[in-house]
Design a protein around this motif. Structure first.
Motif, mmCIF file in Angstrom:
data_model
loop_
_atom_site.group_PDB
_atom_site.id
_atom_site.type_symbol
_atom_site.label_atom_id
_atom_site.label_comp_id
_atom_site.label_asym_id
_atom_site.label_seq_id
_atom_site.Cartn_x
_atom_site.Cartn_y
_atom_site.Cartn_z
ATOM 1 N N PRO A 150 81.700 -70.045 -13.937
ATOM 2 C CA PRO A 150 80.674 -70.565 -15.186
ATOM 3 C C PRO A 150 80.745 -69.425 -16.266
ATOM 4 O O PRO A 150 80.907 -68.008 -15.809
ATOM 5 N N ALA A 151 80.347 -69.531 -17.449
ATOM 6 C CA ALA A 151 79.998 -68.442 -18.284
ATOM 7 C C ALA A 151 79.042 -67.756 -17.922
ATOM 8 O O ALA A 151 77.923 -68.073 -17.462
ATOM 9 N N GLU A 152 79.038 -66.170 -18.535
ATOM 10 C CA GLU A 152 77.862 -65.386 -18.139
ATOM 11 C C GLU A 152 76.891 -65.212 -19.256
ATOM 12 O O GLU A 152 75.792 -64.910 -19.021
ATOM 13 N N ARG A 153 77.204 -65.815 -20.613
ATOM 14 C CA ARG A 153 76.430 -65.675 -21.603
ATOM 15 C C ARG A 153 76.569 -66.575 -22.744
ATOM 16 O O ARG A 153 77.990 -67.337 -22.472
ATOM 17 N N THR A 154 75.857 -66.900 -23.596
ATOM 18 C CA THR A 154 76.529 -67.939 -24.703
ATOM 19 C C THR A 154 77.276 -67.266 -25.564
ATOM 20 O O THR A 154 77.083 -66.010 -25.951
ATOM 21 N N PRO A 155 78.018 -68.181 -26.179
ATOM 22 C CA PRO A 155 79.095 -67.656 -26.994
ATOM 23 C C PRO A 155 78.415 -67.052 -28.468
ATOM 24 O O PRO A 155 77.699 -67.783 -29.041
ATOM 25 N N THR A 156 78.907 -65.883 -28.997
ATOM 26 C CA THR A 156 78.469 -65.514 -30.247
ATOM 27 C C THR A 156 79.657 -65.895 -31.320
ATOM 28 O O THR A 156 80.563 -66.654 -31.030
ATOM 29 N N GLN A 157 79.258 -65.685 -32.421
ATOM 30 C CA GLN A 157 80.189 -66.196 -33.682
ATOM 31 C C GLN A 157 81.650 -65.694 -33.500
ATOM 32 O O GLN A 157 82.448 -66.047 -33.531
ATOM 33 N N GLU A 158 81.564 -64.313 -33.066
ATOM 34 C CA GLU A 158 82.636 -63.618 -32.852
ATOM 35 C C GLU A 158 83.478 -64.279 -31.772
ATOM 36 O O GLU A 158 84.993 -64.085 -31.908
ATOM 37 N N ASP A 159 82.713 -64.952 -30.908
ATOM 38 C CA ASP A 159 83.494 -65.502 -29.830
ATOM 39 C C ASP A 159 84.227 -66.845 -30.136
ATOM 40 O O ASP A 159 85.358 -67.125 -29.717
ATOM 41 N N ARG A 160 83.264 -67.649 -30.997
ATOM 42 C CA ARG A 160 83.939 -68.736 -31.566
ATOM 43 C C ARG A 160 85.188 -68.296 -32.393
ATOM 44 O O ARG A 160 86.074 -69.161 -32.206
ATOM 45 N N GLY A 166 92.756 -68.630 -30.335
ATOM 46 C CA GLY A 166 93.424 -68.869 -28.677
ATOM 47 C C GLY A 166 93.006 -67.756 -28.015
ATOM 48 O O GLY A 166 93.656 -67.721 -26.785
ATOM 49 N N VAL A 167 91.912 -66.936 -28.178
ATOM 50 C CA VAL A 167 91.434 -66.053 -27.133
ATOM 51 C C VAL A 167 90.106 -66.271 -26.920
ATOM 52 O O VAL A 167 89.153 -65.769 -27.788
ATOM 53 N N CYS A 168 89.957 -66.951 -25.972
ATOM 54 C CA CYS A 168 88.529 -67.288 -25.359
ATOM 55 C C CYS A 168 88.134 -66.433 -24.500
ATOM 56 O O CYS A 168 88.710 -66.099 -23.321
#
Length: 458
Positions: A150-160, A166-168
């Motif tokens: 599972p993910a460790e945190r909520t995605p940020t705008q930069e993550d999106r 292609g780099v998640c």
């Protein structure tokens, strides 16, 4: 003491090993019980991949393999050849899709066939010393259900944005771990008893085995498909060990029972002998029959006096009742016999099998030194023996021999080579027991001269 012997054998392997690995010592080998856990070559996991390992013996339990039999023969040029037979329970057959071959040949000089069922063993039989080897099959791989982290945190705008490119980031989106089950199938075998096995022989047909070199009633029957280990290869008999319930038993096999041959009467004869050639069919319908034996018969009674075997002949130029030639090959006044050998691929470098007659023993014996000469030509008039070979269009080599005090002796040679511009000719002549050499060059004006006694190439 046994530990010391094995240690010395393994030390010798490090010294005597060649490009093909050490030649295994002939004898009986025993499986190291727990080596299937330690003699493996492990797969690498890699990123986001989990290897889940299983360890099995190289043969399934149904095969009942505990022992292997190894032969070693050096009748021909190096490297020495091994054959390895794994002793399975009677009636064992590999499971469908299972690649557990029970007999291997080393180096990989044999192609598996139903009549000669030895698998090439260079890759399967690895880590060889003089006294041990590892049977290693390719690992079995099976994909398992993956594991999601599972993910460790909520995605940020930069993550999106990065994920759209292609780099998640796994910390923001979680990740999947690929699971692969890898099953290793490996066993090490170690020499337990040295036995001078020269070969491992596959019996295509049912064959009787006798307690001695006599066709008496004291016999057993070896069924078709049996393997035996050859202790001695004689012209009329194989001395063998055969294996029942993992135990070695000793016996003798009449070679006439092993391979059914067609005997062809020959026109050639001597004052005392007549001859027949034994042939078997070629490998393919288009191949000529293969000569495998020569029978020497009394000219007067027709009784079999001798059988000659274990020579190589491709049969291409062996012509029915004219396969045997009679010639005094060593000029001792007693007729010898010859039969065609191997064609040499390109043809000009063919060989002839020569069997010299011993008047004291009244028997013929194979002459290796004459039979290895290419393009053999025996000149009875000058009592000389000529040999020649051709290395392509522009290289010819020839030698002339005489028998000096009963020993085959080189008396002259010619080596001619052209590079298209120059022809180099190196000659040698024996005078007063010593060889004298000379070399000269001349401008190339055409193909080099043919070797003595041989026609020029067209």
């Amino acid at each position: 003491m046994k530990t010391l012997i094995l240690a010395l054998l393994m030390l010798g392997a490090a010294v005597a090993g060649h490009a093909y690995g050490a030649a295994l010592t002939p004898g009986i080998y025993r499986m190291d019980a727990n080596s299937y856990l330690t003699a493996v070559q492990r797969a690498e996991a890699g990123p986001n991949k989990r290897i889940e390992e299983k360890f099995e013996h190289a043969f399934p339990a149904a095969a009942g393999v505990t022992y292997a039999v190894v032969s070693r023969e050096a009748r021909y040029a190096e490297p020495e050849r091994n054959r390895v037979l794994f002793l399975t329970v009677d009636g064992y057959k590999a499971e469908r899709g299972e690649l557990s071959c029970i007999a291997y040949a080393l180096p990989g000089w044999n192609d598996y066939s139903t009549t000669n069922p030895f698998c090439a063993g260079e890759e399967a039989l690895s880590d060889r010393t003089l006294a041990s080897f590892v049977l290693r099959h390719p690992p079995r791989r099976r994909d398992l259900a993956g594991i999601h982290i599972p993910a460790e945190r909520t995605p940020t705008q930069e993550d999106r944005v990065g994920c759209l490119l292609g780099v998640c980031d796994p910390a923001a989106y979680g990740r999947w771990i690929q699971r692969v089950e890898v099953t290793y199938r490996t066993d090490r075998f170690t020499l337990e008893k040295v036995r001078p096995y020269q070969d491992i022989l596959f019996l295509e047909n049912a064959v009787p085995v006798f307690a001695s070199r006599e066709r008496t009633n004291n016999r057993s029957e070896l069924k078709a498909g049996t393997f035996v280990a050859v202790l001695d290869r004689q012209s009329e008999w194989f001395e063998v060990d055969y294996f029942e319930d993992g135990n070695a038993r000793h016996g003798w096999i009449d070679r006439d029972d092993v391979v059914a041959v067609q005997w062809l009467a020959q026109r050639a004869s001597t004052r005392d002998f007549r001859f027949r050639v034994g042939v078997v069919p070629g490998d393919r319908d288009t191949d000529a029959p293969q000569p495998v034996a020569i029978e020497v018969l009394s000219r007067h009674s027709g009784q079999r006096l001798q059988v000659l075997r274990d020579f190589e002949s491709d049969g291409r130029y062996v012509l029915g009742d004219e396969a045997i030639n009679v010639v005094d090959a060593n000029f001792d006044g007693h007729p010898d016999i010859t039969i065609h050998g191997m064609s040499g691929g390109a043809g000009p470098n063919s060989t002839t099998n020569v069997f010299l007659y011993d008047p004291v023993r009244r028997r013929f014996s194979f002459s290796r030194e004459l039979s290895e000469l290419t393009q053999l030509w025996i000149d009875a008039k000058t009592r000389t023996i000529h040999t020649a070979q051709r290395g392509g269009c522009c290289s010819h080599y020839s030698e002339t021999y005489r028998y000096v005090q009963g020993k085959l002796t080189l008396v002259s040679s010619v080596d001619e080579y052209s590079d298209g511009e120059w022809v180099r000719t190196a000659t040698a002549h024996r005078r007063k027991g010593k060889m004298y050499y000379r070399e000269e060059r001349r401008r190339y004006k055409g193909e080099p001269n043919a070797a003595p006694g041989q026609p020029a190439s067209p």
